[in-house]
Design a protein around this motif. Structure first.
Motif, PDB file in Angstrom:
ATOM      1  N   ILE A  98       0.866  -1.178   0.000  1.00 10.18           N
ATOM      2  CA  ILE A  98       0.000   0.000   0.000  1.00 10.18           C
ATOM      3  C   ILE A  98       0.903   1.228   0.000  1.00 10.18           C
ATOM      4  O   ILE A  98       1.723   1.412   0.911  1.00 10.18           O
ATOM      5  CB  ILE A  98      -0.936   0.010   1.221  1.00 10.18           C
ATOM      6  N   GLU A 185      -1.960  -1.115  -3.890  1.00 12.73           N
ATOM      7  CA  GLU A 185      -2.951  -0.055  -3.721  1.00 12.73           C
ATOM      8  C   GLU A 185      -2.228   1.266  -3.479  1.00 12.73           C
ATOM      9  O   GLU A 185      -1.117   1.293  -2.947  1.00 12.73           O
ATOM     10  CB  GLU A 185      -3.888  -0.351  -2.548  1.00 12.73           C
ATOM     11  N   THR A 211      -2.872  -0.949 -10.471  1.00 10.96           N
ATOM     12  CA  THR A 211      -2.955  -0.518  -9.076  1.00 10.96           C
ATOM     13  C   THR A 211      -4.360  -0.024  -8.747  1.00 10.96           C
ATOM     14  O   THR A 211      -4.940   0.766  -9.476  1.00 10.96           O
ATOM     15  CB  THR A 211      -1.953   0.614  -8.803  1.00 10.96           C
ATOM     16  N   ARG A 212      -4.885  -0.495  -7.639  1.00 10.77           N
ATOM     17  CA  ARG A 212      -6.148   0.041  -7.129  1.00 10.77           C
ATOM     18  C   ARG A 212      -5.835   1.243  -6.250  1.00 10.77           C
ATOM     19  O   ARG A 212      -4.719   1.356  -5.743  1.00 10.77           O
ATOM     20  CB  ARG A 212      -6.892  -1.034  -6.334  1.00 10.77           C
ATOM     21  N   GLY A 213      -6.820   2.115  -6.062  1.00 11.54           N
ATOM     22  CA  GLY A 213      -6.465   3.304  -5.301  1.00 11.54           C
ATOM     23  C   GLY A 213      -7.626   4.043  -4.678  1.00 11.54           C
ATOM     24  O   GLY A 213      -8.802   3.751  -4.916  1.00 11.54           O
ATOM     25  N   TRP A 275     -11.572   3.303  -8.613  1.00 11.75           N
ATOM     26  CA  TRP A 275     -10.995   3.786  -7.371  1.00 11.75           C
ATOM     27  C   TRP A 275     -12.102   4.334  -6.472  1.00 11.75           C
ATOM     28  O   TRP A 275     -13.266   4.366  -6.864  1.00 11.75           O
ATOM     29  CB  TRP A 275      -9.959   4.885  -7.652  1.00 11.75           C
ATOM     30  N   VAL A 297      -9.976  -0.185   2.177  1.00 13.16           N
ATOM     31  CA  VAL A 297      -8.838  -1.049   1.892  1.00 13.16           C
ATOM     32  C   VAL A 297      -9.187  -2.498   2.172  1.00 13.16           C
ATOM     33  O   VAL A 297      -8.867  -3.405   1.401  1.00 13.16           O
ATOM     34  CB  VAL A 297      -7.600  -0.619   2.709  1.00 13.16           C
ATOM     35  N   ALA A 300     -11.391  -3.805  -0.572  1.00 16.58           N
ATOM     36  CA  ALA A 300     -10.634  -4.051  -1.799  1.00 16.58           C
ATOM     37  C   ALA A 300      -9.829  -5.340  -1.684  1.00 16.58           C
ATOM     38  O   ALA A 300      -9.703  -6.111  -2.633  1.00 16.58           O
ATOM     39  CB  ALA A 300      -9.707  -2.880  -2.089  1.00 16.58           C
TER      40      ALA A 300
END
Length: 304
Positions: A98, A185, A211-213, A275, A297, A300
């Motif tokens: 992260i 992330e 990347t997730r965010g 996102w 988070v 996700a």
């Protein structure tokens, strides 16, 4: 129609103090670290972390031996202290990190009388508290472009030191170009007052790596309501320009409309990339936004 005039801000112009304050965080960082630790402590009780048994290297916990397991898994030293057999479990270590980016540009130094803290201080406390709590939950965290991701219990001090030494970051109102891992992330904390096209480009650059965010928009309550009337002088802390407004109340509705449109644009940017968007006002406790981010988070991770 309300009159307006743009001029260059002088050395004595209002806003100068806030700008300089945003650029000199070293002396305030020890206090912010303590505040971040306090916030992370309040969050720890409700954190459902990712620590679980698996093929890692770090010790996690002892648990009773279950019939049918290989005898080689028994920890005889621990078992000798009791009348039961115990297995030494190790922590599951997934290749997820992260990454944080915390805006420290001049506009983040703003604080009205309604705020509990300047935007930059709140952003730093949020970032450091989240990193500390996530590490306690078994995650690895780091700063985009500044540090490696680590699960060190001294993550708050590590990040604080890196931020203090990052002079170039004081001029950046968008995250640096970076290449996080496919399943990583990113948590970006800023007022995101940059043009929507620039914000969209930065988010696409990170999301393009897989990347997730999460975008955390930190705002002062005055920036939301524009509660001014009569003659006013507005200052842009980034460009050092001033706007002399003859009738601030008449500008209020236009301002609020534009802010709403900007927020809608941010929401669309995050929605297009999958996102999340969190709005946090500095007249509210930092723990509120931190708890929401931990929930996001966790959600996700559950779908990753």
């Amino acid at each position: 129609m309300a009159a307006a005039r743009i001029s260059a801000a002088t050395e004595r112009a209002p806003g100068r103090r806030e700008t300089e304050s945003a650029l000199s965080l070293a002396e305030r960082m020890p206090r912010l670290v303590l505040e971040a630790r306090r916030v992370s402590t309040t969050l720890a009780h409700g954190l459902h972390g990712r620590r679980r048994a698996g093929p890692g290297e770090s010790f996690w916990q002892f648990r009773p031996f279950v019939t049918g397991e290989a005898a080689a898994r028994i920890d005889w030293r621990r078992s000798a202290r009791d009348d039961r057999l115990y297995v030494r479990e190790r922590e599951w270590e997934a290749a997820h990190n992260i990454w944080f980016w915390i805006d420290r540009s001049a506009s983040m130094g703003f604080a009205s009388d309604l705020a509990l803290a300047p935007k930059v201080e709140r952003a730093l406390v949020l970032g450091l508290a989240l990193a500390d709590t996530l590490v306690e939950g078994g995650e690895r965290t780091g700063l985009l472009g500044l540090t490696r991701a680590t699960a060190s219990r001294r993550i708050v001090e590590t990040m604080a030191q890196a931020l203090i030494g990052d002079a170039a970051g004081l001029e950046a109102d968008l995250p640096p170009r970076a290449a996080p891992g496919r399943f990583d992330e990113a948590i970006l904390i800023s007022d995101f007052l940059s043009p929507l096209e620039a914000v969209a480009g930065a988010v696409r650059s990170l999301a393009g790596q897989g990347t997730r965010g999460h975008l955390v928009v930190v705002v002062d309550p005055v920036e939301e309501t524009f509660p001014f009337a009569g003659q006013a002088v507005l200052h842009d802390l980034e460009s050092r320009l001033s706007l002399d407004v003859g009738d601030a109340a008449a500008w209020g509705e236009v301002y609020r409309t534009r802010i709403a449109a900007h927020r809608a644009g941010l929401a669309e940017i995050t929605r297009n990339q999958g996102w999340t968007l969190t709005l946090h006002r500095t007249d509210r406790p930092a723990s509120e936004a931190a708890l929401r981010l931990l929930t996001l988070v966790s959600a996700a991770r559950g779908t990753g």
